[in-house]
Design a protein around this motif. Sequence first.
Motif, PDB file in Angstrom:
ATOM      1  N   LYS A 189       0.821  -1.215   0.000  1.00 56.57           N
ATOM      2  CA  LYS A 189       0.000   0.000   0.000  1.00 56.57           C
ATOM      3  C   LYS A 189       0.852   1.262   0.000  1.00 56.57           C
ATOM      4  N   GLU A 190       2.122   1.145   0.399  1.00 49.16           N
ATOM      5  CA  GLU A 190       2.995   2.314   0.528  1.00 49.16           C
ATOM      6  C   GLU A 190       3.871   2.542  -0.698  1.00 49.16           C
ATOM      7  N   ILE A 191       3.697   1.749  -1.754  1.00 56.49           N
ATOM      8  CA  ILE A 191       4.546   1.893  -2.937  1.00 56.49           C
ATOM      9  C   ILE A 191       4.356   3.265  -3.576  1.00 56.49           C
ATOM     10  N   ARG A 192       5.460   3.967  -3.721  1.00 60.39           N
ATOM     11  CA  ARG A 192       5.460   5.270  -4.391  1.00 60.39           C
ATOM     12  C   ARG A 192       6.912   5.677  -4.644  1.00 60.39           C
ATOM     13  N   GLY A 193       7.152   6.408  -5.712  1.00 63.82           N
ATOM     14  CA  GLY A 193       8.490   6.903  -6.000  1.00 63.82           C
ATOM     15  C   GLY A 193       9.514   5.794  -6.102  1.00 63.82           C
ATOM     16  N   ASP A 194      10.613   5.958  -5.350  1.00 63.84           N
ATOM     17  CA  ASP A 194      11.690   4.967  -5.355  1.00 63.84           C
ATOM     18  C   ASP A 194      11.347   3.724  -4.543  1.00 63.84           C
ATOM     19  N   TYR A 195      10.266   3.782  -3.794  1.00 61.80           N
ATOM     20  CA  TYR A 195       9.873   2.635  -2.973  1.00 61.80           C
ATOM     21  C   TYR A 195       8.977   1.733  -3.805  1.00 61.80           C
ATOM     22  N   ASP A 196       9.611   0.919  -4.677  1.00 65.37           N
ATOM     23  CA  ASP A 196       8.871   0.057  -5.595  1.00 65.37           C
ATOM     24  C   ASP A 196       8.736  -1.349  -5.008  1.00 65.37           C
ATOM     25  N   ASN A 207      13.351  12.608   8.703  1.00 66.60           N
ATOM     26  CA  ASN A 207      12.645  11.848   7.668  1.00 66.60           C
ATOM     27  C   ASN A 207      13.267  10.471   7.467  1.00 66.60           C
ATOM     28  N   ALA A 208      14.597  10.410   7.527  1.00 65.45           N
ATOM     29  CA  ALA A 208      15.294   9.135   7.328  1.00 65.45           C
ATOM     30  C   ALA A 208      16.643   9.186   8.037  1.00 65.45           C
ATOM     31  N   VAL A 209      17.045   8.034   8.587  1.00 62.71           N
ATOM     32  CA  VAL A 209      18.319   7.904   9.295  1.00 62.71           C
ATOM     33  C   VAL A 209      19.099   6.765   8.669  1.00 62.71           C
ATOM     34  N   GLN A 210      20.318   7.065   8.216  1.00 65.68           N
ATOM     35  CA  GLN A 210      21.172   6.029   7.669  1.00 65.68           C
ATOM     36  C   GLN A 210      22.192   5.584   8.713  1.00 65.68           C
ATOM     37  N   PRO A 211      22.596   4.297   8.698  1.00 66.25           N
ATOM     38  CA  PRO A 211      23.510   3.789   9.729  1.00 66.25           C
ATOM     39  C   PRO A 211      24.910   4.369   9.673  1.00 66.25           C
ATOM     40  N   ASN A 212      25.271   5.074   8.593  1.00 63.47           N
ATOM     41  CA  ASN A 212      26.619   5.629   8.472  1.00 63.47           C
ATOM     42  C   ASN A 212      26.709   7.060   8.992  1.00 63.47           C
ATOM     43  N   GLY A 213      25.718   7.487   9.788  1.00 63.77           N
ATOM     44  CA  GLY A 213      25.768   8.825  10.367  1.00 63.77           C
ATOM     45  C   GLY A 213      25.310   9.918   9.429  1.00 63.77           C
ATOM     46  N   VAL A 214      24.308   9.638   8.594  1.00 66.54           N
ATOM     47  CA  VAL A 214      23.739  10.619   7.676  1.00 66.54           C
ATOM     48  C   VAL A 214      22.238  10.695   7.906  1.00 66.54           C
ATOM     49  N   LEU A 215      21.723  11.933   8.025  1.00 68.50           N
ATOM     50  CA  LEU A 215      20.295  12.174   8.238  1.00 68.50           C
ATOM     51  C   LEU A 215      19.719  12.900   7.031  1.00 68.50           C
ATOM     52  N   TYR A 216      18.450  12.637   6.765  1.00 68.17           N
ATOM     53  CA  TYR A 216      17.740  13.336   5.697  1.00 68.17           C
ATOM     54  C   TYR A 216      16.484  13.971   6.280  1.00 68.17           C
ATOM     55  N   GLN A 257      17.245  -4.911  10.697  1.00 69.78           N
ATOM     56  CA  GLN A 257      16.055  -4.061  10.854  1.00 69.78           C
ATOM     57  C   GLN A 257      16.420  -2.597  10.652  1.00 69.78           C
ATOM     58  N   GLN A 258      17.574  -2.187  11.202  1.00 67.90           N
ATOM     59  CA  GLN A 258      17.995  -0.790  11.081  1.00 67.90           C
ATOM     60  C   GLN A 258      18.292  -0.442   9.622  1.00 67.90           C
ATOM     61  N   ILE A 259      18.981  -1.336   8.919  1.00 73.22           N
ATOM     62  CA  ILE A 259      19.273  -1.098   7.505  1.00 73.22           C
ATOM     63  C   ILE A 259      17.977  -1.050   6.692  1.00 73.22           C
ATOM     64  N   ALA A 260      17.044  -1.958   7.006  1.00 76.73           N
ATOM     65  CA  ALA A 260      15.768  -1.990   6.288  1.00 76.73           C
ATOM     66  C   ALA A 260      14.979  -0.694   6.492  1.00 76.73           C
ATOM     67  N   GLU A 261      14.900  -0.235   7.742  1.00 84.58           N
ATOM     68  CA  GLU A 261      14.161   0.994   8.029  1.00 84.58           C
ATOM     69  C   GLU A 261      14.843   2.203   7.400  1.00 84.58           C
ATOM     70  N   SER A 262      16.176   2.212   7.399  1.00 85.04           N
ATOM     71  CA  SER A 262      16.918   3.320   6.806  1.00 85.04           C
ATOM     72  C   SER A 262      16.670   3.405   5.301  1.00 85.04           C
ATOM     73  N   GLN A 263      16.797   2.290   4.612  1.00 82.66           N
ATOM     74  CA  GLN A 263      16.577   2.288   3.164  1.00 82.66           C
ATOM     75  C   GLN A 263      15.140   2.631   2.821  1.00 82.66           C
ATOM     76  N   ARG A 264      14.215   2.151   3.614  1.00 79.43           N
ATOM     77  CA  ARG A 264      12.801   2.467   3.402  1.00 79.43           C
ATOM     78  C   ARG A 264      12.549   3.955   3.600  1.00 79.43           C
ATOM     79  N   GLY A 265      13.135   4.513   4.666  1.00 78.52           N
ATOM     80  CA  GLY A 265      12.940   5.931   4.950  1.00 78.52           C
ATOM     81  C   GLY A 265      13.517   6.826   3.877  1.00 78.52           C
ATOM     82  N   VAL A 266      14.719   6.487   3.382  1.00 80.99           N
ATOM     83  CA  VAL A 266      15.343   7.283   2.326  1.00 80.99           C
ATOM     84  C   VAL A 266      14.508   7.239   1.057  1.00 80.99           C
ATOM     85  N   ALA A 267      14.012   6.057   0.704  1.00 81.60           N
ATOM     86  CA  ALA A 267      13.202   5.927  -0.508  1.00 81.60           C
ATOM     87  C   ALA A 267      11.893   6.707  -0.406  1.00 81.60           C
TER      88      ALA A 267
END
Length: 353
Positions: free
Chosen positions: A37-44, A160-169, A125-135
């Motif tokens: 239901k959340e598919i949009r943009g880069d989140y395919d 909006n999104a947190v990446q595990p390498n210390g980068v925020l969006y 889980q952290q990587i999954a949530e990070s990639q989902r948030g960025v997309a």
Amino acid sequence: MVKLNRYIGRTVTAAIILVLLVIVGIDLLSQLIDELKEIRGDYDFVAVLKYVLMVAPGSFYQYLPFAALVGCLAGLGNLASSSELVVMRAAGISTFRLILAVIRPTIILTLLGLLVAEYVAPVSQQIAESQRGVALQKSANIHSQYGMWHREGNEFMHFNAVQPNGVLYGVSVYRFDENRELTANTFAERASYQEGYWLMEEVSAVEFAETEATKKRYSELRWDTELSPELLNILVLDPEDLSISGLWRYANYLDKQGLNAGDYQLAFWNKILQPLMILGMVMVAISFIFGPLRQVTMGFRVFIGVMVGIIFRTLQDILGPSSLVYGFDPVYASVIPIVVCFAIGVVLLAKKT
């Protein structure tokens, strides 16, 4: 006796693993349907499928107590239905030795589950949530409904999104005074962690006075906060998805900030005591097989196992929030269901031995 222990252990272990795979498979299918239901943009669809597979390790540990209960009922029930348990008892094998033969492989599965919950599930889980948030944040404006909030003193932060390498969006910081009035609002498209501070990029800052508001823009702006990438990697996850060590660190951090850490303390005790909960479930299953479910069909045993599992899960779900509402120590909310499990198992076994 060694061969007999191995035979019982293989039977019970295979049943537990089979039940665990079925339960986790159903759970992942449900998550996949929800995420579509959340598919949009880069989140395919590929990103959705990757997300669901990466959160799978957390589901394994979450459902391990339930699988241990139903799996032991199914495995031991199969031995009882074929009269193998009767033959073992007639050969002089005591109930206590049969219980040990069942508990040994369960302990091994519990330890493996604990390692997954501590070192594998939180990372995936952290990587999954990070990639989902960025997309997802790429299709959002300033705020993304999929981001997260955090409070530090008089500052409220949204990412909006947190990446595990210390980068925020999509970083938003709201600062309030002692009268709870908004004094400043800062938004940065991106922030990266340097040595002891964060460097914001493409910043829009608004300061509020009594009669006016002043807006400024910066290409880069230093942001000092006690938040580190390690703490943010914890913040991005729900309490039940964190490792035991992560829960301990973040609960202490919240205490230092004067914030309520009840959710994280509850999750900490639930995780650290889950091995005892699994053993308690196994005791209940063993007591049922040697007791009231000795001569019933396999389907009825599984049905009873599901019902008992739901009852104890409901007891946990009631006691957990109750500890937060009424203020008693969260450890009691974790211990009470375990004590009930062991009490039922010991009482039923005592009647049949």
